[in-house]
Scaffold this active site. Sequence first.
Site, PDB file in Angstrom:
ATOM      1  CG  ASP A 328      -0.095  -0.036   2.603  1.00  0.00           C
ATOM      2  OD1 ASP A 328       0.833  -0.757   2.559  1.00  0.00           O
ATOM      3  OD2 ASP A 328      -0.435   0.759   3.461  1.00  0.00           O
ATOM      4  CD  GLU A 329      -0.973   4.772   2.873  1.00  0.00           C
ATOM      5  OE1 GLU A 329      -1.762   5.761   3.101  1.00  0.00           O
ATOM      6  OE2 GLU A 329      -0.672   4.273   3.779  1.00  0.00           O
ATOM      7  CB  ALA A 330       4.501   1.950  -2.851  1.00  0.00           C
ATOM      8  CG  HIS A 331       2.058   7.598  -1.905  1.00  0.00           C
ATOM      9  ND1 HIS A 331       0.957   6.958  -2.744  1.00  0.00           N
ATOM     10  CD2 HIS A 331       1.390   7.727  -0.740  1.00  0.00           C
ATOM     11  CE1 HIS A 331      -0.094   6.755  -2.201  1.00  0.00           C
ATOM     12  NE2 HIS A 331       0.098   7.327  -0.864  1.00  0.00           N
TER      13      HIS A 331
END
Length: 523
Positions: A328-331
Amino acid sequence: MARLLGSLLLMATAGTFVAGAAPTPGAETAGPLGEVVPAPASVEPGGSPYRITRATRIRVDDSGAVRRIGEYVADVLRPSTGYPLPVTSRGKGGIQLRLAKGPFGAEGYRLDSGAKGVTITAAQPAGLFHGVQTLRQLLPAAVEKDSVQPGPWLVAGGTIKDTPRYGWRGAMLDVSRHFFTVDQVKRYVDQLALYKVNKLHLHLSDDQGWRIAVDSWPRLTTYGGSTQVGGGPGGFYTKADYREIVRYAASRYLEVVPEIDVPGHTNAALASYAELNCDGVAPPLYTGTEVGFSSLCVSKEITYDFVDDVIRELAALTPGRYLHIGGDEAHSTSHEDYVKFMDRVQPVVAEYGKTVVGWHQLTGATPAKGAVAQYWGLDDTSAEEKERVAAAARGGTGIVLSPADRIYLDMKYTADTPLGLDWAGLVEVKRSYDWDPGSYLPGVPASAVRGVEAPMWTETLTNSADIEYMAFPRLAGAAELGWSPAATHDWDRYKVRLAAQGPRWEALGIDYYRSPQVPWPGR
Ligand code: ACM
């Protein structure tokens, strides 16, 4: 109205099904048979109640697992009843636990209550264990106290036949943002077991702390586990600690699903080993609550050595089928790198004998065959994102539902809730309960839905009381969505069954949110 008609039709067609049974005569029972959370699949009240007395015995068959469940029942009932309640494999009557062939499935059971005793029958020990949780709720709330209470201890007469809607009924605990001890985890496991939850998902790594010992990378814990949100001392599980959690969870029929969150949410690892960073420079430890700023270095081979070592050691410690790799949320990871990374890492999970679970962003890469995606979007997440998940589901990816504006247990109930976050919204008890996992995501075949899981993120939670205040009452609703047939879904009935849990939580020392939406007794 449509719902009422639905349940009338159900009663008419199923014959024996009673959705919301009429009160049984005799006020000393906890309530009518089947006033239970999660709602059982079928309830047929009738006949004499059973009274637990000083002479009651707990009858088990000769299998070790059944005897252990018998001892568990005795441990629950002895302190409050003050009765000896011996566990024995001889004789008949009393509280009887028996394994038998029948239409119970892996986790279902049948409970028969009458003048001579209460018999719980199941095909597997897990079913007996879940039946025992039902029995607890059929007794007065004071049965949960740890000192002798007056009783009487009556169980309403009749038959319950029960089996879960879904095989995945989970709860996640984030032990990274704040660390929780083995004893704190066990306490939560005992509470999850009350509601027939069968998966304990442990979020073991994040930016703020690495919590599981990995022998081949020891600084992950000795350094990467040395703090937490707010700068406290953090902590980590030794392998022996983790095995003890797994053992204890298994004794309550919960399977541990460990999560190592990659490629983002990795600051604790990046801080521990400079070589995992693309620039070779270790960042400082992090004790704030931002997300999305860290990434493993997708272009370095050592990253895959690291991931291989971690997954190998964690898989070896974990008897369960699943290994969660976050995602998740591998921005701070480009889309191209994310896809490349997941293409390399998922086969490693399979190589060590586990099934991949990932947050639903995994569906933006190519989920491995048989993978499970955990949906944590909101009601108003874009149709495009939901369709990406649905398309994966149609292609064979299993779906576990954790919609954040429904069952993220760390969301505040109201603007006044002293703990928790509100980025997904304020989530009162009715909102948390009132949705259907089978039809929640458009375009997902019902057969792809594996179940429901309620995550507890701990940026603002530091002890068991905090966890409990956020979990109760919403955890019970999430558990019911995972267990009970869709036909039993009815807020007005549910809130009455839920209200009856309040005195049980008080007896167990659980301080819960007294939602004004729920008609708690005596209020
Ligand atoms: C998540 O809440 N980032 C899965």
